[in-house]
Design a protein around this motif. Structure first.
Motif, PDB file in Angstrom:
ATOM      1  N   ASP A   1       1.076  -1.111  -0.171  1.00 48.73           N
ATOM      2  CA  ASP A   1      -0.321  -0.230  -0.096  1.00 48.73           C
ATOM      3  C   ASP A   1       0.783   1.535   0.130  1.00 48.73           C
ATOM      4  N   ASP A   2       2.128   1.357  -0.713  1.00 47.50           N
ATOM      5  CA  ASP A   2       3.342   2.351  -0.557  1.00 47.50           C
ATOM      6  C   ASP A   2       2.207   3.314  -1.196  1.00 47.50           C
ATOM      7  N   LEU A   3       2.104   4.730  -0.662  1.00 48.63           N
ATOM      8  CA  LEU A   3       1.799   5.684  -1.304  1.00 48.63           C
ATOM      9  C   LEU A   3       2.637   5.925  -2.520  1.00 48.63           C
ATOM     10  N   GLY A   4       3.818   5.570  -2.610  1.00 52.07           N
ATOM     11  CA  GLY A   4       5.112   6.583  -3.840  1.00 52.07           C
ATOM     12  C   GLY A   4       4.811   5.802  -5.142  1.00 52.07           C
ATOM     13  N   CYS A   5       4.314   4.014  -4.449  1.00 45.64           N
ATOM     14  CA  CYS A   5       3.872   3.218  -5.548  1.00 45.64           C
ATOM     15  C   CYS A   5       2.596   3.023  -5.985  1.00 45.64           C
ATOM     16  N   ARG A   6       1.143   4.073  -5.381  1.00 46.00           N
ATOM     17  CA  ARG A   6      -0.140   3.826  -5.690  1.00 46.00           C
ATOM     18  C   ARG A   6      -0.134   5.350  -6.548  1.00 46.00           C
ATOM     19  N   LEU A   7       0.439   6.070  -6.022  1.00 47.40           N
ATOM     20  CA  LEU A   7       0.873   7.313  -7.293  1.00 47.40           C
ATOM     21  C   LEU A   7       1.218   7.349  -8.316  1.00 47.40           C
ATOM     22  N   ALA A   8       2.792   6.573  -8.353  1.00 47.42           N
ATOM     23  CA  ALA A   8       3.310   6.441  -9.465  1.00 47.42           C
ATOM     24  C   ALA A   8       2.639   5.378 -10.737  1.00 47.42           C
ATOM     25  N   ALA A   9       1.941   5.009  -9.748  1.00 41.75           N
ATOM     26  CA  ALA A   9       1.000   3.948 -11.136  1.00 41.75           C
ATOM     27  C   ALA A   9      -0.363   4.371 -11.405  1.00 41.75           C
ATOM     28  N   ALA A  10      -0.907   5.477 -10.785  1.00 40.49           N
ATOM     29  CA  ALA A  10      -2.165   6.223 -10.973  1.00 40.49           C
ATOM     30  C   ALA A  10      -1.801   7.402 -11.982  1.00 40.49           C
ATOM     31  N   VAL A  11      -0.559   7.547 -12.118  1.00 40.49           N
ATOM     32  CA  VAL A  11       0.076   8.584 -12.951  1.00 40.49           C
ATOM     33  C   VAL A  11       0.394   7.734 -14.276  1.00 40.49           C
ATOM     34  N   GLY A  12       0.906   6.873 -14.260  1.00 41.72           N
ATOM     35  CA  GLY A  12       1.480   6.402 -15.390  1.00 41.72           C
ATOM     36  C   GLY A  12       0.574   5.504 -15.943  1.00 41.72           C
ATOM     37  N   VAL A  13      -0.897   5.438 -15.334  1.00 45.13           N
ATOM     38  CA  VAL A  13      -2.082   4.972 -16.093  1.00 45.13           C
ATOM     39  C   VAL A  13      -2.491   5.688 -17.093  1.00 45.13           C
ATOM     40  N   ASP A  14      -2.469   6.980 -16.140  1.00 45.97           N
ATOM     41  CA  ASP A  14      -2.905   8.210 -16.282  1.00 45.97           C
ATOM     42  C   ASP A  14      -2.303   8.385 -18.428  1.00 45.97           C
ATOM     43  N   VAL A  15      -0.906   8.498 -18.013  1.00 45.08           N
ATOM     44  CA  VAL A  15      -0.337   8.659 -19.206  1.00 45.08           C
ATOM     45  C   VAL A  15      -0.383   7.791 -19.842  1.00 45.08           C
ATOM     46  N   PHE A  16      -0.569   6.203 -20.046  1.00 51.24           N
ATOM     47  CA  PHE A  16      -0.784   5.242 -20.593  1.00 51.24           C
ATOM     48  C   PHE A  16      -2.487   5.314 -21.279  1.00 51.24           C
ATOM     49  N   LYS A  17      -2.769   5.509 -20.401  1.00 50.08           N
ATOM     50  CA  LYS A  17      -4.444   6.078 -21.451  1.00 50.08           C
ATOM     51  C   LYS A  17      -3.914   6.841 -22.896  1.00 50.08           C
ATOM     52  N   LEU A  18      -3.525   7.914 -22.058  1.00 48.82           N
ATOM     53  CA  LEU A  18      -3.318   9.031 -22.540  1.00 48.82           C
ATOM     54  C   LEU A  18      -2.266   9.096 -24.431  1.00 48.82           C
ATOM     55  N   ALA A  19      -1.608   7.827 -24.224  1.00 47.52           N
ATOM     56  CA  ALA A  19      -0.865   7.242 -25.403  1.00 47.52           C
ATOM     57  C   ALA A  19      -1.679   6.662 -25.991  1.00 47.52           C
ATOM     58  N   THR A  20      -2.672   5.973 -25.509  1.00 41.82           N
ATOM     59  CA  THR A  20      -3.549   5.053 -26.260  1.00 41.82           C
ATOM     60  C   THR A  20      -4.533   5.333 -26.589  1.00 41.82           C
ATOM     61  N   GLN A  21      -5.085   7.052 -26.279  1.00 44.27           N
ATOM     62  CA  GLN A  21      -5.754   7.126 -26.908  1.00 44.27           C
ATOM     63  C   GLN A  21      -5.433   7.965 -28.622  1.00 44.27           C
ATOM     64  N   ALA A  22      -4.290   8.743 -28.122  1.00 43.38           N
ATOM     65  CA  ALA A  22      -3.683   9.429 -29.417  1.00 43.38           C
ATOM     66  C   ALA A  22      -3.714   8.803 -30.243  1.00 43.38           C
ATOM     67  N   TRP A  23      -2.813   7.026 -30.061  1.00 48.37           N
ATOM     68  CA  TRP A  23      -2.319   6.495 -31.086  1.00 48.37           C
ATOM     69  C   TRP A  23      -3.629   5.281 -31.598  1.00 48.37           C
ATOM     70  N   SER A  24      -5.158   5.310 -30.622  1.00 47.67           N
ATOM     71  CA  SER A  24      -6.159   4.852 -32.085  1.00 47.67           C
ATOM     72  C   SER A  24      -6.703   5.607 -32.272  1.00 47.67           C
TER      73      SER A  24
END
Length: 196
Positions: free
Chosen positions: A147-170
């Motif tokens: 439940d480390d906050l840094g890991c959870r925050l990095a994951a949340a940010v990473g997934v949002d960036v991944f969504k942005l990249a996927t949306q642009a690509w698709s």
């Protein structure tokens, strides 16, 4: 007896995969809305009743094709060096995934999902699962509490960036998903440093 159980499970897995494969083929050829459950059952060589033992809806069939993605993300993180900073680990794991050879059918499926409102809404649940798997993988790689906050925050940010990249690509952007992702992470670091 365990032999019978193994055979039954293998046949069940094969039928599941056949239904999924035939449904995706039909959706890509005819469009999601045009394909009926009866057509899917016929193409897969099962009865409509049997189809319902595997899937409840057309949406479920499509989205199940991406069900293994959280585990793929976790494996990409596990392959990163443990001494990498968290955000770098997330960025580089997603870049590794984006740089892998793309299956043209997977590209078409991603575009189908993003362009079909009923599928795009259901796809959000995948991102929630990816975020949880990513946070757990980061924590494991770093030897931190799950439940480390840094890991959870990095994951949340990473997934949002991944969504942005996927949306642009698709949506047909000329930039690769890797380029969009790297640009987004660079901009995030600028914002965090107070450079607007």
């Amino acid at each position: 007896m365990s032999g019978d159980g193994g055979l039954r499970e293998r046949k069940r897995s094969e039928t599941h995969a056949r239904i999924q494969s035939e449904a995706v083929r039909l959706f890509l050829e005819q469009g999601f809305e045009s394909v009926t459950l009866d057509q899917i059952a016929q193409a897969a060589g099962v009865s409509r009743r049997s189809l319902f033992h595997y899937f409840d809806t057309k949406e479920e069939i499509v989205l199940s094709a991406k069900a293994g993605f959280p585990a793929v993300v976790a494996a990409a993180v596990a392959a990163r060096p443990a001494d990498e900073p968290l955000l770098d680990m997330v960025e580089n794991a997603f870049a590794d995934l984006a740089a892998a050879p793309r299956d043209p059918r997977g590209v078409a499926l991603a575009r189908l999902i993003s362009s079909t409102p009923a599928l795009a809404a259901g796809d959000q649940a995948k991102y929630d699962a990816v975020e949880r798997a990513l946070a757990a993988a980061l924590a494991a790689q770093k030897g931190l509490d799950p439940d480390d906050l840094g890991c959870r925050l990095a994951a949340a940010v990473g997934v949002d960036v991944f969504k942005l990249a996927t949306q642009a690509w698709s949506s047909g952007a000329t930039e690769t998903p890797e380029a969009v992702g790297h640009a987004a992470f660079a901009r995030l670091r600028e914002l965090a440093a107070g450079r607007t």
